[in-house]
Design a protein around this motif. Sequence first.
Motif, PDB file in Angstrom:
ATOM      1  N   GLU A 289     -93.983  48.406  -8.673  1.00 59.88           N
ATOM      2  CA  GLU A 289     -94.787  48.519  -9.878  1.00 59.88           C
ATOM      3  C   GLU A 289     -94.341  47.642 -11.132  1.00 59.88           C
ATOM      4  OE1 GLU A 289     -97.802  49.855 -10.390  1.00 59.88           O
ATOM      5  OE2 GLU A 289     -98.004  51.147  -8.485  1.00 59.88           O
ATOM      6  N   ASN A 290     -95.031  46.899 -12.116  1.00 56.31           N
ATOM      7  CA  ASN A 290     -94.463  46.186 -13.031  1.00 56.31           C
ATOM      8  C   ASN A 290     -95.603  45.698 -13.842  1.00 56.31           C
ATOM      9  OD1 ASN A 290     -93.338  44.448 -15.000  1.00 56.31           O
ATOM     10  ND2 ASN A 290     -91.738  43.825 -13.849  1.00 56.31           N
ATOM     11  N   SER A 291     -95.825  46.068 -15.115  1.00 50.82           N
ATOM     12  CA  SER A 291     -97.275  46.063 -15.636  1.00 50.82           C
ATOM     13  C   SER A 291     -97.158  44.465 -16.256  1.00 50.82           C
ATOM     14  CB  SER A 291     -97.412  46.798 -17.025  1.00 50.82           C
ATOM     15  OG  SER A 291     -96.383  46.801 -17.793  1.00 50.82           O
TER      16      SER A 291
ATOM     17  N   ARG B 163     -96.099  43.093  -2.016  1.00 50.20           N
ATOM     18  CA  ARG B 163     -95.991  43.720  -3.301  1.00 50.20           C
ATOM     19  C   ARG B 163     -95.798  45.242  -3.216  1.00 50.20           C
ATOM     20  NH1 ARG B 163     -97.702  42.560  -9.589  1.00 50.20           N
ATOM     21  NH2 ARG B 163     -96.646  44.477 -10.497  1.00 50.20           N
TER      22      ARG B 163
ATOM     23  N   HIS C  61    -101.023  41.483 -11.195  1.00 50.93           N
ATOM     24  CA  HIS C  61    -101.399  41.238  -9.771  1.00 50.93           C
ATOM     25  C   HIS C  61    -102.757  40.703  -9.728  1.00 50.93           C
ATOM     26  CE1 HIS C  61    -102.832  42.889  -5.822  1.00 50.93           C
ATOM     27  NE2 HIS C  61    -101.516  43.286  -5.501  1.00 50.93           N
TER      28      HIS C  61
ATOM     29  N   LYS D 133    -104.046  45.650  -9.520  1.00 49.93           N
ATOM     30  CA  LYS D 133    -103.601  47.095  -8.983  1.00 49.93           C
ATOM     31  C   LYS D 133    -102.682  46.785  -7.675  1.00 49.93           C
ATOM     32  CE  LYS D 133    -107.544  48.100  -5.508  1.00 49.93           C
ATOM     33  NZ  LYS D 133    -108.250  48.852  -4.939  1.00 49.93           N
ATOM     34  N   VAL D 134    -101.627  47.682  -7.679  1.00 51.70           N
ATOM     35  CA  VAL D 134    -100.647  47.605  -6.399  1.00 51.70           C
ATOM     36  C   VAL D 134    -101.052  48.582  -5.401  1.00 51.70           C
ATOM     37  CG1 VAL D 134     -98.376  47.794  -5.870  1.00 51.70           C
ATOM     38  CG2 VAL D 134     -98.871  46.889  -8.107  1.00 51.70           C
ATOM     39  N   ASP D 135    -101.379  47.651  -4.275  1.00 54.12           N
ATOM     40  CA  ASP D 135    -101.848  48.464  -3.016  1.00 54.12           C
ATOM     41  C   ASP D 135    -101.467  47.882  -2.104  1.00 54.12           C
ATOM     42  OD1 ASP D 135    -103.180  49.516  -0.902  1.00 54.12           O
ATOM     43  OD2 ASP D 135    -105.076  50.288  -1.904  1.00 54.12           O
TER      44      ASP D 135
ATOM     45  N   SER E 238     -88.832  47.948  -5.407  1.00 52.68           N
ATOM     46  CA  SER E 238     -87.712  47.962  -6.408  1.00 52.68           C
ATOM     47  C   SER E 238     -86.478  48.635  -5.986  1.00 52.68           C
ATOM     48  CB  SER E 238     -88.188  48.794  -7.858  1.00 52.68           C
ATOM     49  OG  SER E 238     -88.984  50.061  -7.162  1.00 52.68           O
TER      50      SER E 238
END
Length: 350
Positions: free
Chosen positions: A108-110, A105, A114, A118-120, A212
Motif C-alpha cells: 500500500e502506498n498512496s 502489487r 494504481h 485500489k490495491v487488490d 513491503s
Amino acid sequence: MALQIGIVGLPNVGKSTLFKALTKNPVEISNYPFCTIEPNVGVVKVPDDRLNKLSEMSETEKIVPAVVEFVDIAGIVKGASVGEGLGNKFLANIREVDAIAQVVRVFENSNITHVHNKVDPLEDIEIINTELILADLESVIKRMEKLAKDARGNDKEAQFKLSVAEKIKHVLEKGLLANTADLDWDDLNTKIAVKEFQLLTMKPFLYVYNVSDVNEKLPDILENRRHVKLDIKIEEELIEMSQEEIEEMGLTSNINQLIVEAYDLLGLETFLTTGKIETRAWTIKKGSTAPEAGAAIHTDFKEKFIRADVIMWDKLLEIGSWGKAKEIGAVKTVGKDYIMSDGEVVEFKV
C-alpha cells in the motif's frame, strides 16, 4: 541457450524497477501508465556458489556463470486482448518470450498510482490472466476453423491437432490458463501441436509479489501459486549501496531467489567444466542427454560424441582434483543415452 522470461503486469506495479534491480541497468521509471513502450532486454547472471568453490580448487583464471534473459514488457490493462492501451504490442512482445514473471502489487502506498485506484492483488492477477486467456481463445478458435476444414478431408494430422485444440479451448472457456489442459505431454505429436498454436497461457508462470515485507503471510490463494516475494523498491536501492552500507543497515537482497526460480521455470539446469583457464556453468534443458549437453559447448561435441566423463561437483571438491578423482575411479564414463544431472562436472571425448 537464449531463453527469455518476460516481466509483465499492470502499469505501475514495479516491473521496470524490478528490471533495473535485476540487470543493474538504468531504465525509465515513472509514476504513470505505459512508461515502458519498447521492451527492455537484460542478461542476468545466475548465482551459483559451486563455481567459486570449483574455481578455487582448479586455481582458475576466469569464472563464467550461466545467464538468463529478462524482458521488461509494457503494462497491460483491461481490454488489452481487443487492443486497449498497448494491448496489441504487449501481446506480440509476450508471445516471443518463453516464460512469464507476472509482477503483482501487494504493498500500500498512496503516493504511487494504481491503475484501478485500489490495491487488490487477486483482482490484478485475474485481469492480466483474463486478457491473455481471451487472446488465446481467439487464436485457438481461428486455428480450429482451419483444422476443421483439413480434418474433413481425412487429414489425420489435422484431426489430431483439432482434438488437442478442443481440449485447450475447453479450459480457456472456463477461464483457466491453457497450461492447465489435460494433455499427453509425453507424446511428441502433442508437443508439436501445442508449439504451433503459440499460446500465451501455455507458457509457465511465476508470480512476483511486490510487498513491503517479504515475510508477510498472504492469503492461501496467493501463497499456493508459484511465486517469489520481493520488496522491489528496496532491491532497487540496494544496487546503489556498498556492501558495507548494506551490512551496516542489516538489509538483505532476495533478488537471487527470483533469478534461480526463473532459471528453473524455463526448465533449465547446469553442468560444469573446470580447469586452469576457466570454470564455467553451461545451460541445458532438463532431461538432456550427454551429447545434447555437449552441443552447448560446440555442435561437434554432439555430432562427434564418443563418451563423457562425469562426477558431481561436491564429490570432486571432496576428492580435491580431477586427476585424483580419475585415479581412484570416482569419475564415471557415460555414453550417448546418459541423462545429465544438474551440477555434474564433465569432460567430453569426441
